[in-house]
Design a protein around this motif. Sequence first.
Motif, mmCIF file in Angstrom:
data_model
loop_
_atom_site.group_PDB
_atom_site.id
_atom_site.type_symbol
_atom_site.label_atom_id
_atom_site.label_comp_id
_atom_site.label_asym_id
_atom_site.label_seq_id
_atom_site.Cartn_x
_atom_site.Cartn_y
_atom_site.Cartn_z
ATOM 1 N N ARG A 230 0.861 -1.176 0.000
ATOM 2 C CA ARG A 230 0.000 0.000 0.000
ATOM 3 C C ARG A 230 0.898 1.227 0.000
ATOM 4 N N LEU A 231 0.352 2.329 -0.469
ATOM 5 C CA LEU A 231 1.139 3.549 -0.589
ATOM 6 C C LEU A 231 1.704 4.013 0.747
ATOM 7 N N ASP A 232 0.928 3.861 1.813
ATOM 8 C CA ASP A 232 1.405 4.326 3.120
ATOM 9 C C ASP A 232 2.540 3.467 3.669
ATOM 10 N N MET A 233 2.795 2.321 3.072
ATOM 11 C CA MET A 233 3.885 1.439 3.516
ATOM 12 C C MET A 233 5.050 1.429 2.524
ATOM 13 N N ALA A 234 5.036 2.321 1.552
ATOM 14 C CA ALA A 234 6.020 2.292 0.471
ATOM 15 C C ALA A 234 7.460 2.413 0.965
ATOM 16 N N THR A 235 7.697 3.218 1.981
ATOM 17 C CA THR A 235 9.078 3.415 2.439
ATOM 18 C C THR A 235 9.643 2.190 3.146
ATOM 19 N N LYS A 236 8.821 1.230 3.467
ATOM 20 C CA LYS A 236 9.299 0.022 4.146
ATOM 21 C C LYS A 236 10.097 -0.895 3.206
ATOM 22 N N VAL A 237 10.062 -0.634 1.898
ATOM 23 C CA VAL A 237 10.815 -1.472 0.961
ATOM 24 C C VAL A 237 12.234 -0.959 0.730
ATOM 25 N N HIS B 24 2.844 10.047 -6.316
ATOM 26 C CA HIS B 24 1.875 10.616 -5.390
ATOM 27 C C HIS B 24 2.376 11.942 -4.823
ATOM 28 N N ARG B 25 3.610 11.953 -4.357
ATOM 29 C CA ARG B 25 4.175 13.186 -3.795
ATOM 30 C C ARG B 25 4.359 14.242 -4.873
ATOM 31 N N GLY B 26 4.768 13.807 -6.061
ATOM 32 C CA GLY B 26 4.929 14.750 -7.160
ATOM 33 C C GLY B 26 3.608 15.362 -7.588
ATOM 34 N N HIS B 27 2.564 14.559 -7.590
ATOM 35 C CA HIS B 27 1.228 15.068 -7.934
ATOM 36 C C HIS B 27 0.797 16.144 -6.947
ATOM 37 N N ASN B 28 1.078 15.913 -5.676
ATOM 38 C CA ASN B 28 0.711 16.898 -4.654
ATOM 39 C C ASN B 28 1.528 18.182 -4.775
ATOM 40 N N LEU B 29 2.762 18.082 -5.248
ATOM 41 C CA LEU B 29 3.630 19.256 -5.320
ATOM 42 C C LEU B 29 3.500 20.040 -6.626
ATOM 43 N N MET B 30 3.376 19.332 -7.749
ATOM 44 C CA MET B 30 3.442 20.044 -9.030
ATOM 45 C C MET B 30 2.461 19.549 -10.076
ATOM 46 N N GLY B 31 1.636 18.590 -9.783
ATOM 47 C CA GLY B 31 0.701 18.052 -10.775
ATOM 48 C C GLY B 31 1.213 16.752 -11.348
ATOM 49 N N VAL C 39 8.017 -0.671 -7.721
ATOM 50 C CA VAL C 39 6.588 -0.332 -7.797
ATOM 51 C C VAL C 39 6.170 0.619 -6.674
ATOM 52 N N PRO C 40 6.429 0.289 -5.400
ATOM 53 C CA PRO C 40 6.030 1.248 -4.370
ATOM 54 C C PRO C 40 6.818 2.560 -4.406
#
Length: 128
Positions: free
Chosen positions: A39-46, A93-100, A85-86
């Motif tokens: 899941r996206l919220d667990m992406a940094t665990k990889v 996701h972060r890029g969409h929030n920052l710049m589209g 993938v994650p």
Amino acid sequence: VLAWAAAALSYNTTQASALTGVVAIGTAVGAVVASMRMRLDMATKVIPLGIAMGVLLILMVFIKSIWIAIPFLILLGGLGGYLVVPMNALLQHRGHNLMGAGRSIAVQNFNEQAAILGLGAFYSLSLK
């Protein structure tokens, strides 16, 4: 893979290219598994998988048999697919929030291609 196969297994370019396909099989499987489990919220665990891949790449120096190399390369590809993938999802996701979304993907692709060109040039220069 190509340079390693030539040095470790005495493979020509055609034979070494087949081993690149073996890595691709592992990458595809790893990416599918990651898409089903992460899941996206667990992406940094990889992120530790990237470290594990680095250690495994160092261990490739000791592989001299194709029968050990094939499962090893599938494992490396699987780890890479599960990692990318994650990480890509998080980046987008972060890029969409920052710049589209469109600009985020464009910046990501530019950076990937620039890294490929830069590292390819570095590799070519280091062969001289």
